[in-house]
Design an enzyme around this catalytic site. Sequence first.
Site, mmCIF file in Angstrom:
data_model
loop_
_atom_site.group_PDB
_atom_site.id
_atom_site.type_symbol
_atom_site.label_atom_id
_atom_site.label_comp_id
_atom_site.label_asym_id
_atom_site.label_seq_id
_atom_site.Cartn_x
_atom_site.Cartn_y
_atom_site.Cartn_z
ATOM 1 N N ASP A 99 -77.250 24.371 1.073
ATOM 2 C CA ASP A 99 -76.296 23.692 1.960
ATOM 3 C C ASP A 99 -75.475 22.626 1.244
ATOM 4 O O ASP A 99 -74.547 22.056 1.825
ATOM 5 C CB ASP A 99 -77.041 23.018 3.125
ATOM 6 C CG ASP A 99 -77.578 24.031 4.130
ATOM 7 O OD1 ASP A 99 -77.048 25.160 4.181
ATOM 8 O OD2 ASP A 99 -78.525 23.684 4.866
ATOM 9 N N LYS A 136 -75.587 18.286 9.652
ATOM 10 C CA LYS A 136 -74.719 19.422 10.010
ATOM 11 C C LYS A 136 -75.314 20.185 11.170
ATOM 12 O O LYS A 136 -76.523 20.143 11.431
ATOM 13 C CB LYS A 136 -74.508 20.360 8.831
ATOM 14 C CG LYS A 136 -75.782 20.964 8.203
ATOM 15 C CD LYS A 136 -76.312 22.235 8.846
ATOM 16 C CE LYS A 136 -77.510 22.815 8.078
ATOM 17 N NZ LYS A 136 -78.274 23.820 8.815
#
Length: 368
Positions: free
Chosen positions: A175, A23
């Site tokens: 996350d 990401k």
Amino acid sequence: MSGPAGPAPNPGGVRVLRFAPAKLNLTLAVVGRREDGFHDLHSVMVPLALSDAVAVTVAHAGTHGPAVVRGPVAVGGPPAPDTLRVSGLPLAATPDNLVLRAIAATRDAVRATWPGAPADPPPLAARLTKRIPVAAGLGGGSSDAAATVAAALEAWAAALPEEGLRDLAASLGSDVPFFLAGGAALVTGRGEFVERLPDLQGEAPAVLIVTPNLPVSTAAVFAAYARGARPTSAAVLVASERLVSEMRAGLPARALFARAEELAAGNDLLPAALEVAPSLATFRAALGLLLGRPVGQSGSGPTAWVLYPTLAAAHKAARFVHLGVVEGTLPPIGGGEPFVAVSTILTPGLHAMPADAHNGGRTRSKGR
Ligand code: C5P
């Protein structure tokens, strides 16, 4: 293994494969510290084509041999433990590896509703192909965990209610909920609130990833932030909120370039990362000079990112970085040369692939 009345997990030998994308934080505003010690965030996160791969197989007796690529381990105790083999970038397959932790936590979460009770969901043999650098701010470990949860559920033909899945994800790392949601998102809370945003419109932006060989601990960076290494203005939150409203309205991918400078500055953890790893400052400044473009930081760092309109332009920039490494215009920091990769922001038409399997792959420094 399930009892006679149990569900039919994928039979031993049938592999469930999941890609685990990296990401980028396009923005990362820290909006406060919570009583539990975590920080509340306002962050626009996007998945990248650069990815790890996780494969799991229901490990019936005899299907998982003793051989492992690196650090054979087994957790869960007798009679038949989960196993993990890791290939690719160096990463020990120790019991605290998020793949093994995710399998164990998923088993715990489904145990209560497992139709094969009192038997547990059967052991899994997992393989992790590691392409995303570790402790880099790219979320690789969290993504591996999310991919493993999904793969384990499929392998066991099990399901969890939405809330159970959310709790499981958050227990594995801040996350992880983002990666389970799968796509561009506004992430708030400590990471547990994920609002999917419309993906960027048009051709996916190319991203140059440069990760100094200098692992940075997320906990250390947040601790430095808490001690006062942080921006004094709320500019990052303003930029983050603006990006969210633009993406909600359908932002063309090319519009990101017009905002490159604001996005590159849009990370409240940058001063804290520089306090934890002071040599990052000269490295980032040299990278900016070399490429003549705004240099962002993903998450708690140390990964630097630079946006490009095309893959060709990003590959050309990667060659400049390799040259800079060889010629010394990019100062050597950490334990060796940086990881350099060209990738793209994942959009609906693109699927995550291991870095060496597509043109967004890792590039190597020449002459080393
Ligand atoms: O959840 P994760 O393992 O990624 O977090 C690592 C550490 O970073 C936490 O233990 C916490 O100290 C810090 N952190 C934080 N606020 C967040 C995420 C992480 O303070 N939103």
